[in-house]
Design a protein around this motif. Structure first.
Motif, PDB file in Angstrom:
ATOM      1  N   ARG A 154      62.074  31.166   6.858  1.00  0.00           N
ATOM      2  CA  ARG A 154      61.376  30.906   8.115  1.00  0.00           C
ATOM      3  C   ARG A 154      61.702  29.476   8.539  1.00  0.00           C
ATOM      4  O   ARG A 154      61.992  28.613   7.701  1.00  0.00           O
ATOM      5  CB  ARG A 154      59.867  31.091   7.970  1.00  0.00           C
ATOM      6  N   VAL A 155      61.633  29.211   9.825  1.00  0.00           N
ATOM      7  CA  VAL A 155      62.027  27.904  10.329  1.00  0.00           C
ATOM      8  C   VAL A 155      60.925  27.280  11.177  1.00  0.00           C
ATOM      9  O   VAL A 155      60.162  27.978  11.852  1.00  0.00           O
ATOM     10  CB  VAL A 155      63.323  27.988  11.169  1.00  0.00           C
ATOM     11  N   LEU A 185      60.797  35.198  20.341  1.00  0.00           N
ATOM     12  CA  LEU A 185      60.483  36.559  20.778  1.00  0.00           C
ATOM     13  C   LEU A 185      61.338  37.589  20.045  1.00  0.00           C
ATOM     14  O   LEU A 185      60.863  38.682  19.727  1.00  0.00           O
ATOM     15  CB  LEU A 185      60.707  36.693  22.285  1.00  0.00           C
ATOM     16  N   GLY A 186      62.583  37.231  19.784  1.00  0.00           N
ATOM     17  CA  GLY A 186      63.493  38.167  19.125  1.00  0.00           C
ATOM     18  C   GLY A 186      63.367  38.179  17.621  1.00  0.00           C
ATOM     19  O   GLY A 186      63.711  39.186  16.974  1.00  0.00           O
ATOM     20  N   HIS A 187      62.889  37.081  17.047  1.00  0.00           N
ATOM     21  CA  HIS A 187      62.787  36.966  15.584  1.00  0.00           C
ATOM     22  C   HIS A 187      61.444  36.352  15.192  1.00  0.00           C
ATOM     23  O   HIS A 187      61.393  35.323  14.521  1.00  0.00           O
ATOM     24  CB  HIS A 187      63.930  36.107  15.045  1.00  0.00           C
ATOM     25  N   PRO A 188      60.346  36.944  15.603  1.00  0.00           N
ATOM     26  CA  PRO A 188      59.040  36.325  15.340  1.00  0.00           C
ATOM     27  C   PRO A 188      58.754  36.123  13.856  1.00  0.00           C
ATOM     28  O   PRO A 188      58.044  35.177  13.479  1.00  0.00           O
ATOM     29  CB  PRO A 188      58.046  37.299  15.982  1.00  0.00           C
ATOM     30  N   VAL A 221      59.970  32.610  12.492  1.00  0.00           N
ATOM     31  CA  VAL A 221      59.480  31.340  13.056  1.00  0.00           C
ATOM     32  C   VAL A 221      58.149  30.969  12.408  1.00  0.00           C
ATOM     33  O   VAL A 221      57.168  31.705  12.510  1.00  0.00           O
ATOM     34  CB  VAL A 221      59.320  31.452  14.582  1.00  0.00           C
ATOM     35  N   ARG A 222      58.143  29.814  11.753  1.00  0.00           N
ATOM     36  CA  ARG A 222      56.914  29.328  11.134  1.00  0.00           C
ATOM     37  C   ARG A 222      56.102  28.494  12.113  1.00  0.00           C
ATOM     38  O   ARG A 222      54.881  28.513  12.109  1.00  0.00           O
ATOM     39  CB  ARG A 222      57.242  28.505   9.887  1.00  0.00           C
ATOM     40  N   SER A 223      56.794  27.744  12.961  1.00  0.00           N
ATOM     41  CA  SER A 223      56.124  26.985  14.021  1.00  0.00           C
ATOM     42  C   SER A 223      57.133  26.706  15.123  1.00  0.00           C
ATOM     43  O   SER A 223      58.344  26.691  14.882  1.00  0.00           O
ATOM     44  CB  SER A 223      55.547  25.662  13.493  1.00  0.00           C
ATOM     45  N   LEU A 224      56.614  26.484  16.329  1.00  0.00           N
ATOM     46  CA  LEU A 224      57.459  26.211  17.493  1.00  0.00           C
ATOM     47  C   LEU A 224      56.875  25.036  18.253  1.00  0.00           C
ATOM     48  O   LEU A 224      55.706  25.065  18.644  1.00  0.00           O
ATOM     49  CB  LEU A 224      57.530  27.450  18.391  1.00  0.00           C
ATOM     50  N   THR A 225      57.692  24.008  18.445  1.00  0.00           N
ATOM     51  CA  THR A 225      57.292  22.825  19.208  1.00  0.00           C
ATOM     52  C   THR A 225      58.175  22.722  20.434  1.00  0.00           C
ATOM     53  O   THR A 225      59.404  22.642  20.318  1.00  0.00           O
ATOM     54  CB  THR A 225      57.438  21.536  18.370  1.00  0.00           C
ATOM     55  N   LEU A 226      57.565  22.743  21.607  1.00  0.00           N
ATOM     56  CA  LEU A 226      58.301  22.618  22.866  1.00  0.00           C
ATOM     57  C   LEU A 226      57.995  21.253  23.466  1.00  0.00           C
ATOM     58  O   LEU A 226      56.857  20.991  23.869  1.00  0.00           O
ATOM     59  CB  LEU A 226      57.893  23.732  23.836  1.00  0.00           C
ATOM     60  N   GLY A 258      53.527  39.289  19.973  1.00  0.00           N
ATOM     61  CA  GLY A 258      53.950  39.432  18.584  1.00  0.00           C
ATOM     62  C   GLY A 258      54.313  38.129  17.902  1.00  0.00           C
ATOM     63  O   GLY A 258      54.687  38.123  16.721  1.00  0.00           O
ATOM     64  N   VAL A 259      54.222  37.022  18.629  1.00  0.00           N
ATOM     65  CA  VAL A 259      54.541  35.709  18.053  1.00  0.00           C
ATOM     66  C   VAL A 259      53.238  35.096  17.533  1.00  0.00           C
ATOM     67  O   VAL A 259      52.429  34.585  18.301  1.00  0.00           O
ATOM     68  CB  VAL A 259      55.192  34.774  19.099  1.00  0.00           C
ATOM     69  N   ASP A 260      53.032  35.168  16.229  1.00  0.00           N
ATOM     70  CA  ASP A 260      51.783  34.655  15.669  1.00  0.00           C
ATOM     71  C   ASP A 260      51.916  33.237  15.137  1.00  0.00           C
ATOM     72  O   ASP A 260      50.943  32.657  14.657  1.00  0.00           O
ATOM     73  CB  ASP A 260      51.247  35.581  14.578  1.00  0.00           C
TER      74      ASP A 260
END
Length: 286
Positions: free
Chosen positions: A92-93, A110-113, A116-121, A222-224
């Motif tokens: 996980r990334v 969205l394609g590989h939920p 993904v461990r966390s997402l920072t925008l 689906g992105v938790d």
């Protein structure tokens, strides 16, 4: 720079900061669109807290140009992020993306939920979700700079840009709006943009077919993973309230606004930026 191969055989490069020694990797996606990752620097010193893996998107920096230029399209580059994850051997990334890179990171999530461990925008774009900035947003943010000595010239230049009649001097005059402080560091950073950007690729990046907001809005449920949207108080793309809208699209999204910051917040107040991102990552990956 280390390299790996995309699904189509394009050789892609990335750089790794070593300040944090064995710190957890943070995969960083540059914006521009299609600007080499060098402009991210060390993200204001975030490299002291995490091991940054800075990807040069295809056709930028040290990465090869693809045989098929259609693969510059944002959605077509999702496979490059997955190939990088596999290359690094990560289950996980933690993913950080800036500006237009936000759309690529969102499409990857969205394609590989499950990856993904966390997402920072960071000043992240939400076009993939049907949330975009407008010319009115830009003008609203610009009005906040009315006391700056360069404001009047910059505003006139912006109108020329929007009308399609801008000169080279006009393009230069609008640049200060992107920075919270138009100082020597900002000027040096801005000077690198042209040389770091693949303009041909940038024209393809958001071309028709890149985004399907209706499908994205369905898939986002689906992105938790926890999502942070960090916006600059003075930025028009996105405005702080638009950043909150992007964050609200995710089940575990939150937004923060960095005071006095523009589109490159790690330059405006590095300490504030690093603490905000590091705090989120520490909390989000417990």
């Amino acid at each position: 720079m280390p390299v790996f191969s995309g699904r189509d055989g394009t050789r892609l490069a990335y750089r790794v900061t070593e300040d944090a020694g064995s710190g957890e990797p943070l995969l960083c996606v540059p914006g521009g669109p299609m600007r080499a990752s060098s402009y991210l620097g060390d993200l204001g010193g975030l490299s002291g807290r995490r091991r940054l893996v800075m990807l040069d998107l295809r056709g930028t920096g040290a990465s090869e140009e693809p045989v098929d230029p259609a693969t510059y399209r944002c959605d077509r580059q999702v496979d490059d992020l997955e190939a990088l994850r596999e290359h690094l051997g990560l289950e996980r990334v933690d993913l950080l993306a800036h500006s237009a890179g936000g759309d690529l990171a969102v499409l990857y999530a969205l394609g590989h939920p499950e990856r993904v461990r966390s997402l920072t925008l960071v000043a992240g774009r939400g076009r993939a979700l049907g949330i975009d900035f407008t010319v009115e947003h830009r003008r609203e943010a610009m009005a906040l700079r009315k006391d700056e000595p360069w404001f009047e010239a910059g505003l006139r230049a912006f109108e020329a840009v929007w009308a399609g009649s801008a000169s080279e001097a006009d393009w230069e005059a609008v640049v200060p709006f992107f920075y919270g402080r138009w100082d020597a560091a900002a000027r040096a950073h801005a000077e690198g943009e042209i040389g770091e950007t693949n303009e041909r690729a940038a024209e393809v990046y958001a071309s028709p077919g890149a985004f399907d907001p209706v499908a994205a809005r369905r898939a986002v449920a689906g992105v938790d993973a926890p999502v942070l949207v960090l916006a600059g108080e003075l930025d028009g793309g996105p405005l702080p309230r638009v950043a909150h809208e992007i964050a609200a699209a995710f089940p575990a999204g939150t937004a923060v606004v960095q005071p006095g910051a523009g589109h490159f917040p790690w330059l405006d107040d590095p300490r504030w930026f690093v603490e905000a991102v590091a705090r989120f990552l520490e909390r989000g990956t417990d």
